[in-house]
Design a protein around this motif. Structure first.
Motif, mmCIF file in Angstrom:
data_model
loop_
_atom_site.group_PDB
_atom_site.id
_atom_site.type_symbol
_atom_site.label_atom_id
_atom_site.label_comp_id
_atom_site.label_asym_id
_atom_site.label_seq_id
_atom_site.Cartn_x
_atom_site.Cartn_y
_atom_site.Cartn_z
ATOM 1 N N ALA A 119 0.823 -1.206 0.000
ATOM 2 C CA ALA A 119 0.000 0.000 0.000
ATOM 3 C C ALA A 119 0.857 1.256 0.000
ATOM 4 O O ALA A 119 0.557 2.228 -0.693
ATOM 5 C CB ALA A 119 -0.929 0.000 1.212
ATOM 6 N N VAL A 120 1.941 1.226 0.779
ATOM 7 C CA VAL A 120 2.842 2.374 0.806
ATOM 8 C C VAL A 120 3.536 2.539 -0.536
ATOM 9 O O VAL A 120 3.629 3.639 -1.091
ATOM 10 C CB VAL A 120 3.879 2.224 1.941
ATOM 11 C CG1 VAL A 120 4.947 3.297 1.827
ATOM 12 C CG2 VAL A 120 3.185 2.296 3.292
ATOM 13 N N GLY A 172 0.587 5.869 3.687
ATOM 14 C CA GLY A 172 1.940 6.360 3.947
ATOM 15 C C GLY A 172 1.938 7.815 4.367
ATOM 16 O O GLY A 172 0.892 8.456 4.532
ATOM 17 N N ARG A 173 3.150 8.360 4.546
ATOM 18 C CA ARG A 173 3.302 9.730 5.022
ATOM 19 C C ARG A 173 4.597 10.302 4.483
ATOM 20 O O ARG A 173 5.594 9.599 4.360
ATOM 21 C CB ARG A 173 3.319 9.744 6.548
ATOM 22 C CG ARG A 173 3.323 11.137 7.148
ATOM 23 C CD ARG A 173 3.338 11.070 8.662
ATOM 24 N NE ARG A 173 4.681 10.843 9.189
ATOM 25 C CZ ARG A 173 4.965 10.657 10.475
ATOM 26 N NH1 ARG A 173 3.978 10.637 11.361
ATOM 27 N NH2 ARG A 173 6.200 10.482 10.881
ATOM 28 N N VAL A 174 4.576 11.571 4.153
ATOM 29 C CA VAL A 174 5.790 12.274 3.758
ATOM 30 C C VAL A 174 5.988 13.422 4.740
ATOM 31 O O VAL A 174 5.070 14.195 5.021
ATOM 32 C CB VAL A 174 5.713 12.784 2.302
ATOM 33 C CG1 VAL A 174 4.505 13.677 2.082
ATOM 34 C CG2 VAL A 174 7.004 13.501 1.926
ATOM 35 N N VAL A 206 -2.184 9.738 1.036
ATOM 36 C CA VAL A 206 -0.900 9.919 1.716
ATOM 37 C C VAL A 206 -0.974 11.157 2.609
ATOM 38 O O VAL A 206 -1.371 12.233 2.169
ATOM 39 C CB VAL A 206 0.247 10.066 0.701
ATOM 40 C CG1 VAL A 206 1.578 10.285 1.428
ATOM 41 C CG2 VAL A 206 0.334 8.840 -0.190
ATOM 42 N N LEU A 207 -0.597 10.986 3.867
ATOM 43 C CA LEU A 207 -0.569 12.100 4.806
ATOM 44 C C LEU A 207 0.670 12.953 4.569
ATOM 45 O O LEU A 207 1.774 12.432 4.430
ATOM 46 C CB LEU A 207 -0.553 11.563 6.247
ATOM 47 C CG LEU A 207 -0.325 12.589 7.360
ATOM 48 C CD1 LEU A 207 -1.496 13.562 7.442
ATOM 49 C CD2 LEU A 207 -0.099 11.890 8.694
ATOM 50 N N VAL A 208 0.481 14.265 4.532
ATOM 51 C CA VAL A 208 1.599 15.209 4.438
ATOM 52 C C VAL A 208 1.770 15.854 5.808
ATOM 53 O O VAL A 208 0.846 16.484 6.328
ATOM 54 C CB VAL A 208 1.348 16.286 3.377
ATOM 55 C CG1 VAL A 208 2.525 17.256 3.321
ATOM 56 C CG2 VAL A 208 1.110 15.649 2.008
ATOM 57 N N PRO A 212 14.936 7.784 -0.945
ATOM 58 C CA PRO A 212 13.728 8.338 -0.342
ATOM 59 C C PRO A 212 12.617 7.295 -0.267
ATOM 60 O O PRO A 212 12.581 6.335 -1.042
ATOM 61 C CB PRO A 212 13.354 9.478 -1.293
ATOM 62 C CG PRO A 212 13.947 9.085 -2.602
ATOM 63 C CD PRO A 212 15.223 8.364 -2.265
ATOM 64 N N SER A 213 11.720 7.488 0.662
ATOM 65 C CA SER A 213 10.554 6.618 0.759
ATOM 66 C C SER A 213 9.703 6.799 -0.495
ATOM 67 O O SER A 213 9.836 7.794 -1.219
ATOM 68 C CB SER A 213 9.736 6.982 1.989
ATOM 69 O OG SER A 213 9.145 8.261 1.823
ATOM 70 N N PRO A 214 8.807 5.840 -0.782
ATOM 71 C CA PRO A 214 7.930 6.017 -1.954
ATOM 72 C C PRO A 214 7.143 7.321 -1.910
ATOM 73 O O PRO A 214 6.995 7.992 -2.936
ATOM 74 C CB PRO A 214 7.012 4.788 -1.881
ATOM 75 C CG PRO A 214 7.819 3.750 -1.174
ATOM 76 C CD PRO A 214 8.630 4.509 -0.157
ATOM 77 N N ALA A 215 6.640 7.694 -0.730
ATOM 78 C CA ALA A 215 5.868 8.928 -0.627
ATOM 79 C C ALA A 215 6.749 10.147 -0.892
ATOM 80 O O ALA A 215 6.342 11.090 -1.575
ATOM 81 C CB ALA A 215 5.216 9.029 0.750
#
Length: 311
Positions: A84-85, A91-93, A120-122, A277-280
């Motif tokens: 899902a991420v 996920g979150r950035v 995705v949460l910012v 970096p993370s996917p987000a």
């Protein structure tokens, strides 16, 4: 219990024997039989009653089955969360910025990102100037920083994005009609005679404004670190402020705007902590480049870190 042994054990139960389970798992029957014996030896119990033609679970086997299925279910849930991420269904950035860029360009970047990735949460945190941003990146409190690209950024990987044009904004009556030149611009010398409302605690902004703040900051009538307060005071005629043109258009569309001579500009970009970096975060970087960065070559589809350089 090893994951593959748990998988083999449950497969034997579900398929009713070694032969069919081995076929479903695409392994040899002797290998599967050996795996079950290995699991029994490690657990110190007999899992199956082998006296009849069909394998039957022992009491110990039924207890182990519960644990094995729980392990496999937990693994499946973990895989689903990772997927899902990676697919940005969650996920979150984490982004850190100082006040100079909290509205422009951050608002437009977040808005564009959320339009594409609404699951995705910012998370946005504030920092005190470039040093605070780099500290947040080093400590892991944020993954992306938005900051002045002319500031000291050590060896962080960075993506230049654009330039802010700074203008003077003032209510009628603050700037006398004879102060602007014929082309409507204000020289820095003229601005040094105007009452200003600025944030002297913002070191990055203070460096940019050094030429229009008089010696001893004698023309600064309000030192404000709160943008809402600054704009309210400007609108009420307490003094003038210096702001990006885009911010002035949003915050005070009815107030006169004066270009400065020579122009004041501030370059900005993204700063990235080391590592992949993370996917987000990668998606946010790609979005930022799409909104503000250089256009891609025709027919190309660059990855999120293409064209990233070190300032």
């Amino acid at each position: 219990m090893d994951l593959h042994l748990a998988t083999y054990f449950v497969a034997v139960i579900d398929h009713g024997g070694i032969t069919k389970a081995a076929q479903a798992l695409y392994i040899s029957q002797p290998s599967l039989s050996q795996a079950i014996r290995t699991l029994e030896r490690r657990l110190g119990v007999t899992l199956f009653d082998r006296t009849g033609r069909r394998l039957e679970l022992t009491d110990a086997g039924r207890r182990v089955e519960v644990a094995a299925r729980r392990i496999l279910a937990d693994v499946d849930r973990a895989k689903a969360k990772v997927a899902a991420v990676r697919e940005l269904r969650s996920g979150r950035v984490d982004i850190v910025a100082d006040a100079s860029f909290a509205i422009d360009p951050l608002v437009s970047l977040v808005r564009a990102f959320r339009t594409r990735f609404d699951h995705v949460l910012v998370r946005i945190t504030a920092a005190d100037g470039p040093a605070g941003i780099l500290t947040a990146l080093r400590s892991g409190d944020a993954e992306i920083g938005v900051m002045d690209s002319d500031a000291d950024h050590a060896s962080f990987t960075a993506l230049p994005l654009g330039t802010q044009e700074l203008v003077l904004v003032a209510a009628p009556g603050i700037v006398d009609d004879d102060l602007p030149d014929a082309d409507g611009t204000l020289s820095h010398a003229r601005v040094r005679d105007l009452p200003l409302i600025v944030d002297l605690s913002d070191q990055a902004s203070a460096a940019v404004l050094a030429g229009i703040v008089a010696d001893g900051a004698r023309n600064v009538v309000v030192d404000s670190a709160h943008p809402n307060v600054t704009w309210d005071l400007v609108s009420r005629g307490v003094g003038a402020t210096i702001a990006p043109r885009a911010v002035a258009a949003d915050e005070a569309p009815a107030l006169p705007v004066y270009e400065l001579r020579p122009p004041l500009r501030r370059h900005y970009g993204l700063v990235l902590r080391s590592g992949q970096p993370s996917p987000a975060a990668a998606a946010f970087i790609a979005t930022a480049r799409g909104v503000l960065g250089s256009p891609s070559a025709p027919g190309s589809e660059p990855g999120p870190l293409d064209d990233v350089a070190v300032w």
